[in-house]
Scaffold this motif. Sequence first.
Motif, PDB file in Angstrom:
ATOM      1  N   GLU A  24     -30.706  32.529  12.008  1.00  0.00           N
ATOM      2  CA  GLU A  24     -30.258  31.283  11.394  1.00  0.00           C
ATOM      3  C   GLU A  24     -28.866  31.421  10.774  1.00  0.00           C
ATOM      4  OE1 GLU A  24     -31.598  28.138   7.958  1.00  0.00           O
ATOM      5  OE2 GLU A  24     -33.133  29.397   8.865  1.00  0.00           O
ATOM      6  N   ALA A  25     -28.572  32.576  10.191  1.00  0.00           N
ATOM      7  CA  ALA A  25     -27.257  32.783   9.569  1.00  0.00           C
ATOM      8  C   ALA A  25     -26.138  32.706  10.606  1.00  0.00           C
ATOM      9  CB  ALA A  25     -27.220  34.123   8.846  1.00  0.00           C
ATOM     10  N   VAL A  26     -26.399  33.215  11.808  1.00  0.00           N
ATOM     11  CA  VAL A  26     -25.393  33.169  12.875  1.00  0.00           C
ATOM     12  C   VAL A  26     -25.229  31.726  13.352  1.00  0.00           C
ATOM     13  CG1 VAL A  26     -24.831  33.958  15.206  1.00  0.00           C
ATOM     14  CG2 VAL A  26     -25.855  35.541  13.567  1.00  0.00           C
ATOM     15  N   GLN A  27     -26.346  31.007  13.452  1.00  0.00           N
ATOM     16  CA  GLN A  27     -26.252  29.602  13.863  1.00  0.00           C
ATOM     17  C   GLN A  27     -25.464  28.793  12.839  1.00  0.00           C
ATOM     18  OE1 GLN A  27     -29.742  27.712  15.488  1.00  0.00           O
ATOM     19  NE2 GLN A  27     -30.672  29.712  15.886  1.00  0.00           N
ATOM     20  N   THR A  28     -25.715  29.042  11.579  1.00  0.00           N
ATOM     21  CA  THR A  28     -24.978  28.339  10.520  1.00  0.00           C
ATOM     22  C   THR A  28     -23.491  28.678  10.602  1.00  0.00           C
ATOM     23  OG1 THR A  28     -26.923  28.332   9.108  1.00  0.00           O
ATOM     24  CG2 THR A  28     -24.800  27.985   8.022  1.00  0.00           C
ATOM     25  N   ALA A  29     -23.180  29.920  10.918  1.00  0.00           N
ATOM     26  CA  ALA A  29     -21.780  30.341  11.042  1.00  0.00           C
ATOM     27  C   ALA A  29     -21.102  29.712  12.247  1.00  0.00           C
ATOM     28  CB  ALA A  29     -21.695  31.861  11.125  1.00  0.00           C
ATOM     29  N   GLY A  30     -21.880  29.128  13.152  1.00  0.00           N
ATOM     30  CA  GLY A  30     -21.313  28.479  14.324  1.00  0.00           C
ATOM     31  C   GLY A  30     -21.078  26.998  14.158  1.00  0.00           C
ATOM     32  N   ARG A  31     -21.579  26.403  13.098  1.00  0.00           N
ATOM     33  CA  ARG A  31     -21.429  24.961  12.890  1.00  0.00           C
ATOM     34  C   ARG A  31     -19.973  24.567  12.679  1.00  0.00           C
ATOM     35  NH1 ARG A  31     -26.011  23.769   8.290  1.00  0.00           N
ATOM     36  NH2 ARG A  31     -27.815  24.165   9.608  1.00  0.00           N
ATOM     37  N   ALA A  36     -14.333  25.880   6.548  1.00  0.00           N
ATOM     38  CA  ALA A  36     -14.172  27.116   7.320  1.00  0.00           C
ATOM     39  C   ALA A  36     -13.093  26.960   8.389  1.00  0.00           C
ATOM     40  CB  ALA A  36     -15.507  27.510   7.955  1.00  0.00           C
ATOM     41  N   LEU A  37     -13.046  25.796   9.024  1.00  0.00           N
ATOM     42  CA  LEU A  37     -11.998  25.548  10.017  1.00  0.00           C
ATOM     43  C   LEU A  37     -10.620  25.588   9.362  1.00  0.00           C
ATOM     44  CD1 LEU A  37     -13.728  22.746  12.075  1.00  0.00           C
ATOM     45  CD2 LEU A  37     -12.945  24.942  12.978  1.00  0.00           C
ATOM     46  N   ALA A  38     -10.516  25.031   8.168  1.00  0.00           N
ATOM     47  CA  ALA A  38      -9.243  25.037   7.446  1.00  0.00           C
ATOM     48  C   ALA A  38      -8.795  26.458   7.118  1.00  0.00           C
ATOM     49  CB  ALA A  38      -9.360  24.214   6.168  1.00  0.00           C
ATOM     50  N   HIS A  39      -9.757  27.383   7.052  1.00  0.00           N
ATOM     51  CA  HIS A  39      -9.453  28.796   6.800  1.00  0.00           C
ATOM     52  C   HIS A  39      -9.330  29.606   8.082  1.00  0.00           C
ATOM     53  CE1 HIS A  39     -10.689  27.745   2.678  1.00  0.00           C
ATOM     54  NE2 HIS A  39      -9.762  28.630   2.373  1.00  0.00           N
ATOM     55  N   LEU A  96     -13.545  14.132  14.513  1.00  0.00           N
ATOM     56  CA  LEU A  96     -14.088  14.514  13.205  1.00  0.00           C
ATOM     57  C   LEU A  96     -12.981  15.022  12.288  1.00  0.00           C
ATOM     58  CD1 LEU A  96     -17.442  16.287  14.167  1.00  0.00           C
ATOM     59  CD2 LEU A  96     -17.139  13.992  13.238  1.00  0.00           C
ATOM     60  N   TRP A  97     -12.091  15.841  12.840  1.00  0.00           N
ATOM     61  CA  TRP A  97     -11.037  16.435  12.010  1.00  0.00           C
ATOM     62  C   TRP A  97     -10.032  15.393  11.518  1.00  0.00           C
ATOM     63  CZ3 TRP A  97     -10.667  20.802   9.482  1.00  0.00           C
ATOM     64  CH2 TRP A  97      -9.447  21.122   8.907  1.00  0.00           C
ATOM     65  N   PHE A  98      -9.544  14.558  12.437  1.00  0.00           N
ATOM     66  CA  PHE A  98      -8.461  13.647  12.088  1.00  0.00           C
ATOM     67  C   PHE A  98      -8.923  12.293  11.532  1.00  0.00           C
ATOM     68  CE2 PHE A  98      -6.379  16.407  15.269  1.00  0.00           C
ATOM     69  CZ  PHE A  98      -5.372  16.902  14.459  1.00  0.00           C
ATOM     70  N   PHE A  99     -10.080  11.806  11.976  1.00  0.00           N
ATOM     71  CA  PHE A  99     -10.479  10.446  11.612  1.00  0.00           C
ATOM     72  C   PHE A  99     -11.719  10.375  10.715  1.00  0.00           C
ATOM     73  CE2 PHE A  99      -8.388  10.076  15.819  1.00  0.00           C
ATOM     74  CZ  PHE A  99      -7.242   9.448  15.377  1.00  0.00           C
ATOM     75  N   SER A 100     -12.402  11.482  10.530  1.00  0.00           N
ATOM     76  CA  SER A 100     -13.602  11.485   9.685  1.00  0.00           C
ATOM     77  C   SER A 100     -13.560  12.646   8.696  1.00  0.00           C
ATOM     78  CB  SER A 100     -14.857  11.579  10.559  1.00  0.00           C
ATOM     79  OG  SER A 100     -14.967  10.487  11.418  1.00  0.00           O
ATOM     80  N   TRP A 105     -19.666  18.921   7.887  1.00  0.00           N
ATOM     81  CA  TRP A 105     -20.238  19.822   8.878  1.00  0.00           C
ATOM     82  C   TRP A 105     -20.929  19.030   9.981  1.00  0.00           C
ATOM     83  CZ3 TRP A 105     -25.475  20.044   9.853  1.00  0.00           C
ATOM     84  CH2 TRP A 105     -26.308  19.456   8.912  1.00  0.00           C
ATOM     85  N   TYR A 106     -21.078  19.691  11.123  1.00  0.00           N
ATOM     86  CA  TYR A 106     -21.699  19.078  12.297  1.00  0.00           C
ATOM     87  C   TYR A 106     -22.261  20.198  13.159  1.00  0.00           C
ATOM     88  CZ  TYR A 106     -21.867  16.938  16.980  1.00  0.00           C
ATOM     89  OH  TYR A 106     -22.259  16.503  18.213  1.00  0.00           O
ATOM     90  N   ALA A 107     -23.416  19.945  13.754  1.00  0.00           N
ATOM     91  CA  ALA A 107     -24.000  20.893  14.696  1.00  0.00           C
ATOM     92  C   ALA A 107     -24.780  20.109  15.739  1.00  0.00           C
ATOM     93  CB  ALA A 107     -24.922  21.879  13.983  1.00  0.00           C
ATOM     94  N   GLY A 108     -24.693  20.529  16.987  1.00  0.00           N
ATOM     95  CA  GLY A 108     -25.468  19.903  18.043  1.00  0.00           C
ATOM     96  C   GLY A 108     -24.608  19.342  19.155  1.00  0.00           C
ATOM     97  N   ALA A 109     -25.295  18.867  20.177  1.00  0.00           N
ATOM     98  CA  ALA A 109     -24.623  18.415  21.390  1.00  0.00           C
ATOM     99  C   ALA A 109     -24.623  16.897  21.545  1.00  0.00           C
ATOM    100  CB  ALA A 109     -25.298  19.055  22.604  1.00  0.00           C
TER     101      ALA A 109
END
Length: 190
Positions: A24-31, A36-39, A96-100, A105-109
């Motif tokens: 689960e920790a790896v999945q969370t790190a993939g969201r 985190a993206l800003a870093h 998501l980055w520019f308009f929301s 956070w977001y996860a899924g297809a």
Amino acid sequence: MNRRLLVVALLVFTGLLLPLLLPEAVQTAGRYDRAALAHGELWRLISAHFVHLGPRHTLLNAAAAGILVLLFGEALSARSWPVVLAASLVAVDAGLWFFSPNIQWYAGASGVLHGVIAAGGLALANLRDWRGGVLLALLTSKLIFEQYTSGDLGFAGGLPVVLDAHLYGALGGAAGLLGWRIAARQLLVR
């Protein structure tokens, strides 16, 4: 179903189901995670579409992907599938980055799947298949409903839904297919 389409389907299913084996920790790190993206954790721009909120979320997305492959398997060419998937993925991330900026956070297809629905509907409509127009009308109605009511239609079974991802994915899938078709025509003209 042709062999190339079967390969696409297997890749999609593997990509969606394989992350279930990760801790689960790896999945969370993939969201997708704005902070985190800003870093600089840019891998999240891709991994976010493969990790999910648990087995039920994964199976819902995998089932939807299977239905879409069956529905659009012949309407979308084997070469256009990767373009549609990539365009949808990029559109969700950029949207998501520019308009929301409120989405942290977001996860899924689901965003990418909405892109496949849009592209598949356009492809069917281009083939003069009545299902394409009906599907595009239903998708448009769903997206308008989600945007104006801030509520999903209940398909997620109580899981949190990032509605903006659906809109961005649909726009990306449609643009990806149209761009692919224009590029293919240009290549044929030369």
